[in-house]
Scaffold this motif. Structure first.
Motif, PDB file in Angstrom:
ATOM      1  N   PHE A 116      10.243  75.211  22.784  1.00  9.86           N
ATOM      2  CA  PHE A 116       8.788  73.982  22.312  1.00  9.86           C
ATOM      3  C   PHE A 116       9.155  72.569  22.585  1.00  9.86           C
ATOM      4  CE2 PHE A 116       7.630  71.324  19.560  1.00  9.86           C
ATOM      5  CZ  PHE A 116       5.958  71.214  20.543  1.00  9.86           C
ATOM      6  N   MET A 117      10.485  72.374  22.384  1.00 12.23           N
ATOM      7  CA  MET A 117      11.500  70.727  22.502  1.00 12.23           C
ATOM      8  C   MET A 117      12.045  71.066  24.226  1.00 12.23           C
ATOM      9  SD  MET A 117      11.507  70.007  19.869  1.00 12.23           S
ATOM     10  CE  MET A 117      11.476  68.519  20.106  1.00 12.23           C
ATOM     11  N   ASN A 118      12.089  72.319  24.450  1.00  6.56           N
ATOM     12  CA  ASN A 118      12.537  72.243  26.120  1.00  6.56           C
ATOM     13  C   ASN A 118      11.541  71.377  27.129  1.00  6.56           C
ATOM     14  OD1 ASN A 118      14.549  72.655  28.030  1.00  6.56           O
ATOM     15  ND2 ASN A 118      13.349  74.625  29.169  1.00  6.56           N
ATOM     16  N   ALA A 119      10.240  71.820  26.130  1.00  2.84           N
ATOM     17  CA  ALA A 119       9.121  71.261  27.368  1.00  2.84           C
ATOM     18  C   ALA A 119       9.016  70.447  27.174  1.00  2.84           C
ATOM     19  CB  ALA A 119       7.516  72.054  26.378  1.00  2.84           C
ATOM     20  N   PHE A 120       9.891  69.192  26.304  1.00  3.24           N
ATOM     21  CA  PHE A 120      10.051  68.302  26.552  1.00  3.24           C
ATOM     22  C   PHE A 120      10.757  67.816  27.475  1.00  3.24           C
ATOM     23  CE2 PHE A 120       6.379  68.925  23.272  1.00  3.24           C
ATOM     24  CZ  PHE A 120       5.912  67.580  23.254  1.00  3.24           C
ATOM     25  N   GLN A 121      11.529  68.077  26.903  1.00  4.07           N
ATOM     26  CA  GLN A 121      13.438  67.647  27.168  1.00  4.07           C
ATOM     27  C   GLN A 121      13.430  67.498  29.380  1.00  4.07           C
ATOM     28  OE1 GLN A 121      16.837  69.829  25.981  1.00  4.07           O
ATOM     29  NE2 GLN A 121      17.615  68.140  26.438  1.00  4.07           N
ATOM     30  N   SER A 122      13.238  68.565  29.147  1.00  2.00           N
ATOM     31  CA  SER A 122      13.032  69.492  31.225  1.00  2.00           C
ATOM     32  C   SER A 122      12.516  68.048  31.764  1.00  2.00           C
ATOM     33  CB  SER A 122      11.975  70.134  31.347  1.00  2.00           C
ATOM     34  OG  SER A 122      12.141  70.836  32.785  1.00  2.00           O
ATOM     35  N   PRO A 123      11.066  67.896  31.660  1.00  2.00           N
ATOM     36  CA  PRO A 123      10.422  66.322  32.568  1.00  2.00           C
ATOM     37  C   PRO A 123      11.618  65.477  31.882  1.00  2.00           C
ATOM     38  CG  PRO A 123       9.091  66.739  31.016  1.00  2.00           C
ATOM     39  CD  PRO A 123      10.130  67.931  30.502  1.00  2.00           C
ATOM     40  N   ALA A 124      11.736  64.599  30.941  1.00  3.08           N
ATOM     41  CA  ALA A 124      12.315  63.418  30.988  1.00  3.08           C
ATOM     42  C   ALA A 124      14.165  63.633  31.058  1.00  3.08           C
ATOM     43  CB  ALA A 124      12.727  63.242  29.081  1.00  3.08           C
ATOM     44  N   SER A 125      14.703  64.693  31.378  1.00  6.90           N
ATOM     45  CA  SER A 125      15.452  64.572  32.493  1.00  6.90           C
ATOM     46  C   SER A 125      15.519  65.141  33.860  1.00  6.90           C
ATOM     47  CB  SER A 125      16.772  66.393  31.386  1.00  6.90           C
ATOM     48  OG  SER A 125      17.857  66.323  32.061  1.00  6.90           O
ATOM     49  N   TYR A 126      14.608  65.294  34.331  1.00 11.31           N
ATOM     50  CA  TYR A 126      14.285  65.200  35.662  1.00 11.31           C
ATOM     51  C   TYR A 126      13.950  63.282  36.111  1.00 11.31           C
ATOM     52  CZ  TYR A 126      12.420  67.728  40.170  1.00 11.31           C
ATOM     53  OH  TYR A 126      12.603  67.683  41.118  1.00 11.31           O
ATOM     54  N   VAL A 127      13.080  63.001  34.810  1.00 12.72           N
ATOM     55  CA  VAL A 127      12.909  61.468  35.571  1.00 12.72           C
ATOM     56  C   VAL A 127      14.765  60.902  35.707  1.00 12.72           C
ATOM     57  CG1 VAL A 127      11.205  59.871  34.842  1.00 12.72           C
ATOM     58  CG2 VAL A 127      10.188  61.763  35.058  1.00 12.72           C
ATOM     59  N   ALA A 128      14.619  61.191  34.453  1.00 14.29           N
ATOM     60  CA  ALA A 128      16.127  60.009  34.010  1.00 14.29           C
ATOM     61  C   ALA A 128      17.446  60.633  35.378  1.00 14.29           C
ATOM     62  CB  ALA A 128      16.546  60.364  33.064  1.00 14.29           C
ATOM     63  N   THR A 129      17.236  60.997  35.946  1.00 15.38           N
ATOM     64  CA  THR A 129      18.117  61.861  36.988  1.00 15.38           C
ATOM     65  C   THR A 129      17.604  60.475  38.392  1.00 15.38           C
ATOM     66  OG1 THR A 129      18.589  64.037  36.389  1.00 15.38           O
ATOM     67  CG2 THR A 129      19.380  63.316  38.729  1.00 15.38           C
ATOM     68  N   SER A 130      16.146  61.227  38.178  1.00 16.84           N
ATOM     69  CA  SER A 130      15.785  60.435  39.739  1.00 16.84           C
ATOM     70  C   SER A 130      16.047  58.620  39.385  1.00 16.84           C
ATOM     71  CB  SER A 130      14.378  60.205  39.682  1.00 16.84           C
ATOM     72  OG  SER A 130      13.892  61.337  40.378  1.00 16.84           O
ATOM     73  N   LEU A 131      15.605  58.363  37.826  1.00 17.26           N
ATOM     74  CA  LEU A 131      15.969  56.830  37.689  1.00 17.26           C
ATOM     75  C   LEU A 131      18.028  56.547  37.760  1.00 17.26           C
ATOM     76  CD1 LEU A 131      14.276  56.042  34.907  1.00 17.26           C
ATOM     77  CD2 LEU A 131      13.390  55.433  36.415  1.00 17.26           C
TER      78      LEU A 131
END
Length: 434
Positions: A116-131
């Motif tokens: 459940f927590m990974n559902a939030f962490q994964s897109p946040a981490s993905y966008v952070a990498t793009s930034l």
């Protein structure tokens, strides 16, 4: 065109990547140790696959909400909170184990909450990498992620087995907590993730409508949607074979030999490592789509088909290694296609929509693989029918032979469908950067 210094461009990302790799290694050691522990309790394929099912369900169910939150909220805070709750989950497992009250169903519940927590962490981490990463380095960064993943795959089984033998499960869990501390403190004190301003329309947009924005984007970009649907099917069959049932195959055929499993999984990592090095160092290819589908088909042929027809540890190692070299090319180029075809302010929602579609079939594949192995193919291969006698020539007899038959079927389906998709002209537009 101005030349750039790769290490200077990627300095902050490399710090984050390195610390997260250390933490992920600790988590992977725990996952390996728990697979061995669970199989020792039940000795069934289903008991192992259910661990993965509970690890995927929440991520799939809550992806839409998580992607919207990742686009709207502070990425760093999301990642810190998710890491902290994951650590609490590890502490819970440790306490239950030390008090001799740990049960398999406890792990299912904990995996569900962590997912459940990974559902939030994964897109946040993905966008952070793009930034954090310039656009021209997207493929190299994908290669670095594959590189760290392969190193973890190599080291986790070996270190997990060694620590299990010396200090038991509690030692593995304490190492996991120590590596978490490294990643958490690094992110907290040394990483600054840029903040992007949302467009006025997005600020006024309702939360429900924003959650659907990712799906609507994909509906308007048919080639992206089609390739995601293709890999949803690939994930379904892959989890019925080598990417979901490999531990059950090796442990079943070796009499629960965790060392053999560790060596085979290390070979998986070494193969990905070799492929990742090439992806990271070589010049990005022009036709990413061709690389994606070709790599997928070859991986099924060398992996699932190869593993189904082998009966000894050296041949399993060879199949595991050779099938995972092309996987690094597949993953790096698929990620680059997504990054270059989705606006950065939409990536959290679109990637979450992608994950929901693409990964929704994984629990089904895991469940089907475990059920078919335990209730159909394994019992059938212990029988004495004429078909069983024919199948026993290439696939052997005894525990694990039924799973080998599943591997062969999955491998042939994956190989054929990948090369059919390779000929589809619809995907070629994805090679163009937006």
């Amino acid at each position: 065109m101005k030349k750039t210094n790769i290490f200077s461009d990627l300095r902050i990302f490399l710090i984050l990547w390195g610390s997260q790799t250390v933490s992920t290694l600790g988590t992977a050691m725990t996952n390996f140790a728990l697979i061995v522990w669970v199989y020792g309790q039940k000795e069934t394929a289903s008991s192992i696959t259910l661990l993965s099912v509970f690890s995927f369900l929440p991520s799939i169910l809550f992806c839409f909400i998580a992607g919207t939150i990742a686009d709207r909220w502070d990425k760093k805070r999301i990642m810190l909170v998710c890491d902290l709750i994951a650590a609490i989950g590890t502490v819970t497992v440790l306490v239950l184990y030390l008090t001799s009250t740990l049960q398999i169903w406890h792990l299912y519940i904990i995996n569900f909450l962590l997912s459940f927590m990974n559902a939030f962490q994964s897109p946040a981490s993905y966008v952070a990498t793009s930034l954090l990463v310039p656009k021209e380095h997207y493929v190299r960064v994908s290669g670095l992620h594959a590189l760290s993943g392969s190193i973890i795959t190599i080291l986790a089984p070996a270190l997990g087995s060694a620590v299990l033998a010396v200090g038991g499960l509690e030692a593995v869990l304490m190492i996991d907590l120590a590596t978490f501390s490294v990643a958490f403190l690094t992110l907290l004190f040394f990483i600054r993730i840029p903040v992007i301003e949302s467009m006025a329309r997005e600020v006024k947009e309702s939360f429900t409508r924003s959650c659907m924005a990712g799906i609507n984007f994909l509906r308007n970009h048919s080639a992206l949607l089609r390739i995601i649907l293709f890999f949803a099917f690939i994930n379904l069959i892959a989890k019925m074979g080598g990417y979901g049932m490999l531990p059950a195959l090796v442990l079943g055929r070796t009499g629960n030999d965790q060392v053999a499993l560790g060596i085979v999984e290390a070979a998986v990592g070494i193969g990905t490592l070799v492929g990742s090095v090439f992806v990271t160092l070589m010049k990005p290819v022009r036709n990413r789509v061709r690389v994606i589908f070709f790599s997928c088909g070859i991986s099924f042929l060398l992996g699932d088909v190869g593993q189904s027809l082998t009966h000894t540890l050296p041949l399993w190692i060879a199949a595991a290694f050779t099938s995972n070299v092309p996987m690094a090319f597949l993953n790096a180029n698929l990620t680059a296609v997504m990054r270059t075809n989705v606006p950065i302010e939409m990536q959290g929602r679109v990637f979450s929509a992608r994950d929901t579609i693409q990964y929704s079939t994984i629990p089904i594949g895991l469940l089907l693989g475990g059920i078919l192995a335990d209730n159909m193919f394994e019992p059938f291969m212990t029988g004495d029918s004429q078909l069983q006698q024919v199948l026993s020539i290439p696939f052997g007899t005894g525990k694990g032979s039924g799973i080998a038959v599943i591997f062969f079927i999955v491998g042939m389906i994956g190989f054929i469908t990948s090369f059919v998709a390779l000929k589809n002209p619809l995907y070629q537009g994805l090679n163009e950067e937006s």
